[in-house]
Write a protein that holds these residues in place. Sequence first.
Motif, PDB file in Angstrom:
ATOM      1  N   PHE A   1       0.856  -1.182   0.000  1.00 22.02           N
ATOM      2  CA  PHE A   1       0.000   0.000   0.000  1.00 22.02           C
ATOM      3  C   PHE A   1       0.892   1.231   0.000  1.00 22.02           C
ATOM      4  CE2 PHE A   1       0.668  -0.665   4.560  1.00 22.02           C
ATOM      5  CZ  PHE A   1       0.845   0.625   5.054  1.00 22.02           C
ATOM      6  N   CYS A   2       0.340   2.340  -0.407  1.00 19.48           N
ATOM      7  CA  CYS A   2       1.102   3.581  -0.550  1.00 19.48           C
ATOM      8  C   CYS A   2       0.863   4.479   0.659  1.00 19.48           C
ATOM      9  CB  CYS A   2       0.696   4.285  -1.845  1.00 19.48           C
ATOM     10  SG  CYS A   2       1.662   5.765  -2.206  1.00 19.48           S
ATOM     11  N   ALA A   3       1.930   5.084   1.176  1.00 17.94           N
ATOM     12  CA  ALA A   3       1.825   5.998   2.311  1.00 17.94           C
ATOM     13  C   ALA A   3       2.679   7.238   2.030  1.00 17.94           C
ATOM     14  CB  ALA A   3       2.295   5.326   3.593  1.00 17.94           C
ATOM     15  N   VAL A   4       2.163   8.387   2.321  1.00 13.67           N
ATOM     16  CA  VAL A   4       2.907   9.645   2.168  1.00 13.67           C
ATOM     17  C   VAL A   4       3.760   9.856   3.409  1.00 13.67           C
ATOM     18  CG1 VAL A   4       2.725  12.152   1.955  1.00 13.67           C
ATOM     19  CG2 VAL A   4       1.160  10.663   0.670  1.00 13.67           C
ATOM     20  N   TYR A   5       5.061  10.020   3.209  1.00  8.68           N
ATOM     21  CA  TYR A   5       5.945  10.208   4.360  1.00  8.68           C
ATOM     22  C   TYR A   5       6.468  11.637   4.483  1.00  8.68           C
ATOM     23  CZ  TYR A   5      10.072   9.861   1.240  1.00  8.68           C
ATOM     24  OH  TYR A   5      11.012  10.077   0.252  1.00  8.68           O
ATOM     25  N   ARG A   6       6.279  12.439   3.445  1.00  4.33           N
ATOM     26  CA  ARG A   6       6.780  13.808   3.496  1.00  4.33           C
ATOM     27  C   ARG A   6       5.972  14.684   2.550  1.00  4.33           C
ATOM     28  NH1 ARG A   6      13.011  16.094   2.323  1.00  4.33           N
ATOM     29  NH2 ARG A   6      12.863  17.753   3.899  1.00  4.33           N
TER      30      ARG A   6
ATOM     31  N   GLY B   1       6.487  21.780   0.055  1.00  7.88           N
ATOM     32  CA  GLY B   1       5.872  22.760  -0.839  1.00  7.88           C
ATOM     33  C   GLY B   1       4.570  22.283  -1.442  1.00  7.88           C
ATOM     34  N   GLY B   2       3.819  21.514  -0.690  1.00  3.73           N
ATOM     35  CA  GLY B   2       2.558  20.980  -1.174  1.00  3.73           C
ATOM     36  C   GLY B   2       2.687  19.688  -1.963  1.00  3.73           C
ATOM     37  N   GLN B   3       3.907  19.262  -2.251  1.00  2.00           N
ATOM     38  CA  GLN B   3       4.123  18.025  -3.008  1.00  2.00           C
ATOM     39  C   GLN B   3       4.215  16.845  -2.056  1.00  2.00           C
ATOM     40  OE1 GLN B   3       7.879  17.799  -5.065  1.00  2.00           O
ATOM     41  NE2 GLN B   3       7.242  16.047  -6.318  1.00  2.00           N
ATOM     42  N   GLU B   4       3.411  15.812  -2.317  1.00  2.00           N
ATOM     43  CA  GLU B   4       3.441  14.604  -1.511  1.00  2.00           C
ATOM     44  C   GLU B   4       4.519  13.656  -2.025  1.00  2.00           C
ATOM     45  OE1 GLU B   4      -0.493  12.979  -1.614  1.00  2.00           O
ATOM     46  OE2 GLU B   4      -1.213  14.315  -0.026  1.00  2.00           O
ATOM     47  N   ILE B   5       5.345  13.155  -1.116  1.00  2.00           N
ATOM     48  CA  ILE B   5       6.381  12.181  -1.450  1.00  2.00           C
ATOM     49  C   ILE B   5       6.021  10.901  -0.710  1.00  2.00           C
ATOM     50  CG2 ILE B   5       8.859  11.717  -1.502  1.00  2.00           C
ATOM     51  CD1 ILE B   5       9.280  14.749  -1.209  1.00  2.00           C
ATOM     52  N   ASP B   6       5.912   9.800  -1.441  1.00  2.00           N
ATOM     53  CA  ASP B   6       5.330   8.597  -0.871  1.00  2.00           C
ATOM     54  C   ASP B   6       6.272   7.403  -0.916  1.00  2.00           C
ATOM     55  OD1 ASP B   6       5.277   7.728  -3.544  1.00  2.00           O
ATOM     56  OD2 ASP B   6       3.173   8.256  -3.816  1.00  2.00           O
ATOM     57  N   ALA B   7       5.807   6.331  -0.327  1.00  2.00           N
ATOM     58  CA  ALA B   7       6.551   5.077  -0.278  1.00  2.00           C
ATOM     59  C   ALA B   7       5.570   3.922  -0.405  1.00  2.00           C
ATOM     60  CB  ALA B   7       7.326   4.961   1.033  1.00  2.00           C
TER      61      ALA B   7
ATOM     62  N   ARG C   1      16.252  10.630   4.232  1.00  2.00           N
ATOM     63  CA  ARG C   1      16.434  10.866   5.666  1.00  2.00           C
ATOM     64  C   ARG C   1      15.107  11.243   6.319  1.00  2.00           C
ATOM     65  NH1 ARG C   1      22.340  14.050   5.796  1.00  2.00           N
ATOM     66  NH2 ARG C   1      23.606  12.125   5.655  1.00  2.00           N
ATOM     67  N   ALA C   2      14.250  11.954   5.588  1.00  2.00           N
ATOM     68  CA  ALA C   2      12.922  12.263   6.116  1.00  2.00           C
ATOM     69  C   ALA C   2      12.092  10.995   6.263  1.00  2.00           C
ATOM     70  CB  ALA C   2      12.208  13.256   5.192  1.00  2.00           C
ATOM     71  N   CYS C   3      12.277  10.044   5.357  1.00  2.00           N
ATOM     72  CA  CYS C   3      11.576   8.764   5.461  1.00  2.00           C
ATOM     73  C   CYS C   3      12.008   8.024   6.720  1.00  2.00           C
ATOM     74  CB  CYS C   3      11.839   7.925   4.207  1.00  2.00           C
ATOM     75  SG  CYS C   3      10.962   6.343   4.173  1.00  2.00           S
ATOM     76  N   LEU C   4      13.306   8.037   6.992  1.00  2.00           N
ATOM     77  CA  LEU C   4      13.809   7.393   8.202  1.00  2.00           C
ATOM     78  C   LEU C   4      13.218   8.048   9.449  1.00  2.00           C
ATOM     79  CD1 LEU C   4      15.746   5.413   9.626  1.00  2.00           C
ATOM     80  CD2 LEU C   4      17.534   7.177   9.433  1.00  2.00           C
ATOM     81  N   ALA C   5      13.191   9.367   9.472  1.00  2.00           N
ATOM     82  CA  ALA C   5      12.631  10.081  10.624  1.00  2.00           C
ATOM     83  C   ALA C   5      11.143   9.768  10.779  1.00  2.00           C
ATOM     84  CB  ALA C   5      12.846  11.584  10.458  1.00  2.00           C
ATOM     85  N   TRP C   6      10.437   9.665   9.668  1.00  2.00           N
ATOM     86  CA  TRP C   6       9.006   9.323   9.667  1.00  2.00           C
ATOM     87  C   TRP C   6       8.782   7.958  10.318  1.00  2.00           C
ATOM     88  CZ3 TRP C   6       6.771   5.541   6.189  1.00  2.00           C
ATOM     89  CH2 TRP C   6       5.373   5.540   6.137  1.00  2.00           C
ATOM     90  N   ILE C   7       9.658   7.019  10.036  1.00  2.00           N
ATOM     91  CA  ILE C   7       9.547   5.684  10.634  1.00  2.00           C
ATOM     92  C   ILE C   7       9.804   5.766  12.135  1.00  2.00           C
ATOM     93  CG2 ILE C   7      10.585   3.393  10.731  1.00  2.00           C
ATOM     94  CD1 ILE C   7      11.152   3.707   7.690  1.00  2.00           C
ATOM     95  N   TYR C   8      10.902   6.427  12.519  1.00  2.00           N
ATOM     96  CA  TYR C   8      11.236   6.524  13.936  1.00  2.00           C
ATOM     97  C   TYR C   8      10.187   7.311  14.729  1.00  2.00           C
ATOM     98  CZ  TYR C   8      15.996   4.609  13.502  1.00  2.00           C
ATOM     99  OH  TYR C   8      17.085   3.782  13.322  1.00  2.00           O
ATOM    100  N   ASP C   9       9.576   8.306  14.092  1.00  2.00           N
ATOM    101  CA  ASP C   9       8.615   9.162  14.795  1.00  2.00           C
ATOM    102  C   ASP C   9       7.207   8.584  14.841  1.00  2.00           C
ATOM    103  OD1 ASP C   9      10.653  10.953  15.207  1.00  2.00           O
ATOM    104  OD2 ASP C   9      10.084  12.307  13.577  1.00  2.00           O
ATOM    105  N   GLY C  10       7.025   7.390  14.303  1.00  2.00           N
ATOM    106  CA  GLY C  10       5.729   6.736  14.400  1.00  2.00           C
ATOM    107  C   GLY C  10       4.847   6.860  13.174  1.00  2.00           C
ATOM    108  N   GLY C  11       5.331   7.537  12.130  1.00  2.00           N
ATOM    109  CA  GLY C  11       4.507   7.723  10.938  1.00  2.00           C
ATOM    110  C   GLY C  11       4.181   6.417  10.236  1.00  2.00           C
ATOM    111  N   LEU C  12       5.174   5.520  10.166  1.00  2.00           N
ATOM    112  CA  LEU C  12       4.924   4.236   9.520  1.00  2.00           C
ATOM    113  C   LEU C  12       3.894   3.435  10.310  1.00  2.00           C
ATOM    114  CD1 LEU C  12       5.470   1.997   7.463  1.00  2.00           C
ATOM    115  CD2 LEU C  12       7.452   1.304   8.850  1.00  2.00           C
ATOM    116  N   GLY C  13       4.043   3.414  11.622  1.00  2.00           N
ATOM    117  CA  GLY C  13       3.075   2.696  12.441  1.00  2.00           C
ATOM    118  C   GLY C  13       1.667   3.232  12.259  1.00  2.00           C
ATOM    119  N   ASP C  14       1.539   4.562  12.186  1.00  2.00           N
ATOM    120  CA  ASP C  14       0.223   5.167  11.972  1.00  2.00           C
ATOM    121  C   ASP C  14      -0.342   4.768  10.615  1.00  2.00           C
ATOM    122  OD1 ASP C  14       0.416   6.401  14.431  1.00  2.00           O
ATOM    123  OD2 ASP C  14       1.038   8.349  13.615  1.00  2.00           O
ATOM    124  N   ALA C  15       0.524   4.751   9.590  1.00  2.00           N
ATOM    125  CA  ALA C  15       0.064   4.390   8.252  1.00  2.00           C
ATOM    126  C   ALA C  15      -0.412   2.944   8.212  1.00  2.00           C
ATOM    127  CB  ALA C  15       1.184   4.613   7.236  1.00  2.00           C
ATOM    128  N   ILE C  16       0.333   2.052   8.888  1.00  2.00           N
ATOM    129  CA  ILE C  16      -0.048   0.648   8.919  1.00  2.00           C
ATOM    130  C   ILE C  16      -1.368   0.471   9.664  1.00  2.00           C
ATOM    131  CG2 ILE C  16       0.594  -1.628   9.820  1.00  2.00           C
ATOM    132  CD1 ILE C  16       3.512  -0.895   9.279  1.00  2.00           C
TER     133      ILE C  16
END
Length: 324
Positions: free
Chosen positions: A7-12, A15-21, A93-108
């Motif tokens: 599934f796709c999740a936006v991690y960053r 400037g209004g642009q979504e960057i996903d994984a 590096r923002a993706c890594l911070a997103w994982i450590y800060d709980g963003g991945l868990g929230d997305a899951i």
Amino acid sequence: MTRPESFCAVYRIVGGQEIDADVYLPHPNQGNDAAGFPVVINIHGGAFMLGSSEMVNSDQVRDCLDRGWIVVAPNHRLCPQVDLWEGPIGDCRACLAWIYDGGLGDAISKETNAAAYRLDPDHVFAFGTSSGGTLALCLGFGVPRPVAGIYDMYGPCDFANAFWTSELPDVLAMLPSDLSEEFMKHVYLDDPAPIRGGVSLEGQHPGRPDFSDPRQAFAWSTIARGRVLETVYPGRDWDRVDPLRNVGLAFPPTFIVHGTKDKMVPIELSRRLYAALREHGVQCGMVEVAGEGHTFAARMEVESQTWRLQQLGFDFLERLLEKV
């Protein structure tokens, strides 16, 4: 064999642009009840100018899932609209911070049962091929909390080396004779900087490059003429972005796999990185795959000798789990 589901999740958002994984989940029963699920960030190749998350090797993703790991395959903004520091490195590096800060868990938790996928924050790994290998290495320094281990497949490093300003005759021979600078400069018209572009240098899509696409034509011409680094990082502050210059005692355990016939990223560069890791006492390993050139990850057949050799990198990461 079909590609594993994701599934796709936006991690960053920049400037209004979504960057996903793309996020791939193992079976919930594969988790460690005490520690949780390890995570591996799987970064695509493409000379920092091409590729996308969809182009990572499906068999390698499946191998990680079979080990009970969550796989996160991020997109990142592509050069040259953004430079290496601001785009690919900054985004990963923002993706890594997103994982450590709980963003991945929230997305899951939005996709499935949150209780079934508790993450193991002490075992977030980084893996990448070609330029993705470099970006994986860049998650081992210059961040508040580095990854716990790195698997680098033939990633560029040693950016001051004369190789990076040398022409590549084999790639020059591929270029159409009628490519014009004006046509290739159309790549700069993309706004915002794309997070998906052209084919991957990993060769996940069959066939030759499409030179009618300005981005592909620009990237391959830049590679052929030895202009990649001056194009993606004109600042040339190698201390900031070169993994070789940032190896130290605190660098994470690292494993390198590189083909002996690689003409696009010579194996000698990885040998120098491996020597630096050993000199600083970093837990490390390296496998040289005889006869293989660049982007061989795209052509591997499961259970071939090459496949088994590259699996040693994932085995290395798995052993880090055993030391808890």
